[in-house]
Design an enzyme around this catalytic site. Structure first.
Site, mmCIF file in Angstrom:
data_model
loop_
_atom_site.group_PDB
_atom_site.id
_atom_site.type_symbol
_atom_site.label_atom_id
_atom_site.label_comp_id
_atom_site.label_asym_id
_atom_site.label_seq_id
_atom_site.Cartn_x
_atom_site.Cartn_y
_atom_site.Cartn_z
ATOM 1 N N PHE A 128 1.043 -1.081 -0.080
ATOM 2 C CA PHE A 128 0.110 -0.188 -0.335
ATOM 3 C C PHE A 128 0.663 1.272 -0.052
ATOM 4 C CE2 PHE A 128 -2.392 3.388 1.331
ATOM 5 C CZ PHE A 128 -4.033 3.294 0.927
ATOM 6 N N ASP A 215 9.374 2.634 1.509
ATOM 7 C CA ASP A 215 8.064 4.084 2.412
ATOM 8 C C ASP A 215 7.682 3.311 3.109
ATOM 9 O OD1 ASP A 215 5.510 4.884 2.878
ATOM 10 O OD2 ASP A 215 5.107 3.928 1.013
ATOM 11 N N LYS A 244 2.753 10.725 7.880
ATOM 12 C CA LYS A 244 1.693 9.801 9.196
ATOM 13 C C LYS A 244 2.385 10.342 11.250
ATOM 14 C CE LYS A 244 -0.232 5.521 7.581
ATOM 15 N NZ LYS A 244 -1.354 5.407 7.987
#
Ligand code: PLP
Length: 395
Positions: A128, A215, A244
């Site tokens: 993702f 990532d 985040k």
């Protein structure tokens, strides 16, 4: 209340109005324990005083000038973030998808600079990377992609954790410029590759002049027990995406790079109006200082190990529990059946958890949780899982 929201989310029927540390209070005054941190965002918990102070002080001074001018907090943050990430340069943006977009554009530019006409990036099954068109294409989940075709060209896919698949690609193709992967797959179900995989990918990338791009949007900023998950193996990539937890809830992302990759962009090649504004940078500096001052990497490693070991001890032999995986405060409990219903059942017990990849209970507690809160998470989750497995048939 009637709303005018687009229907992109199926939400739980609860509204939180206040938070403190790992606690949240809803509009009826009920208290909940947060074992999800807003999906790996509030690593320092809610309303951390250092973050609140940074927001208030910087907001009272200066929030935005644009990247047409030098921004001293941005320079300071680039130095501090590169130091902890072992990188050379930073590009600031506002989200995880944007950090990955920057990485993808950087890899394409790097490829063209090397004379590769149609640069291609290797991405992983089950991954993702975000919801923009390029990051959605990079994402290895057909459900998320369905309906948004045509997707973006320039990607090829490999199974996660399988080095020989990457070796085959290296052997057969001359258009590859980079590999983009999560060091631990988050949305994909807390999939942790075997020890040595990241170092082997590092070596393969170096041999083939591919950029190794990680990532770390979900796994970064102390969550796994190190600043970044690649530091467990000392497999230092060329490019890192982070977001985040970098702003602890304030929108903030960064694409970091080192060596040749740090010199790929030139003025005009990429940009963001809001990226790296003084307010976001001051908040991220406060987050980094707090992680360092409160030794939260170490704490995440220790309490995370404790949680994973407790789950293994209490649930490991329970029929229906397939596997318990964890690195620091990134923990997955895989069941043999779909278990999304557990999220609502946990909410009724005043605990926030998540289920991903249909069958994996995902726990991403704030790094600041106490031992007593960790014990409460274990007790509630174990009781819920046992009850669930006894009453729901296997799929
Ligand atoms: N990359 C990873 C590994 C993620 O987990 C996420 C979000 O869950 C993203 C990228 C996308 O981040 P954002 O929602 O901030 O665009």
């Amino acid at each position: 209340m009637k709303d005018h929201l687009m229907t992109t989310y199926a939400r739980q029927r609860v509204t939180f109005e206040r938070g403190e540390g790992a606690w949240l209070w809803d509009t009826r005054g009920e208290r909940y324990l947060d074992a999800l941190s807003g999906i790996a965002v509030c690593g320092l918990g809610h309303a951390h005083p250092a973050v609140t102070r940074a927001i208030c002080a910087q907001a009272a001074k200066l929030t935005h000038t644009s990247n047409l001018y030098e921004i001293d907090t941005q320079m300071e943050l680039s130095q501090r973030l590169c130091e902890v990430a072992e990188m050379d340069a930073a590009f600031f943006c506002n989200s995880g998808a944007e950090a990955n977009e920057a990485a993808i554009k950087l890899a394409r530019l790097y490829g063209h600079q090397r004379g590769i006409e149609s640069p291609t990036i290797v991405v992983m099954n089950n991954s993702f990377h975000g919801r923009t068109l390029a990051t959605l294409t990079a994402t290895g989940n057909r459900k998320a992609q369905a309906g948004f075709e045509p997707l973006v060209p320039g990607f090829t896919r490999a199974p996660f954790g399988d080095l020989s698949a990457l070796e085959t690609i290296a052997h057969n193709r001359s258009d590859i410029v980079a590999v983009l992967m999560e060091p631990i797959q988050g949305e994909g179900g807390i999939r942790i590759p075997e020890n040595g995989y990241l170092s082997a990918v590092r070596e393969l990338c170096s041999e083939n002049h591919w950029l190794m791009m990680l990532d770390e949007v979900q796994s970064g900023m102390g969550r796994t027990g190190r600043w970044f998950a690649y530091q467990h193996e000392n497999a230092i990539p060329d490019v890192v995406a982070t977001a985040k937890a970098l702003g602890n809830g304030f929108p903030m992302g960064a694409c970091l790079a080192r060596g040749r990759a740090a010199r790929v962009f030139a003025p005009g090649s990429h940009g963001s109006t809001f990226g790296g504004n003084p307010l976001a940078c001051r908040v991220a500096l406060a987050v980094i200082d707090t992680i360092a001052d409160e030794q939260l990497c170490q704490k995440a490693a220790e309490l995370g190990d404790y949680l994973t070991n407790e789950f293994r001890a209490q649930l490991g032999a329970t029929p229906g529990v397939v596997e318990i995986r964890g690195r620091g405060m990134m923990i997955g409990i895989e069941l043999d059946r779909a278990c999304a219903a557990l999220v609502t059942e946990a909410l009724a017990e005043k605990l926030l958890i998540n289920v991903t990849a249909d069958t994996v209970i995902r726990l991403l507690p704030p790094l600041i949780i106490s031992q007593a809160q960790a014990d409460e998470i274990v007790e509630t989750v174990c009781a819920l899982v046992k009850g669930f497995l006894e009453t729901r048939a296997a799929s």
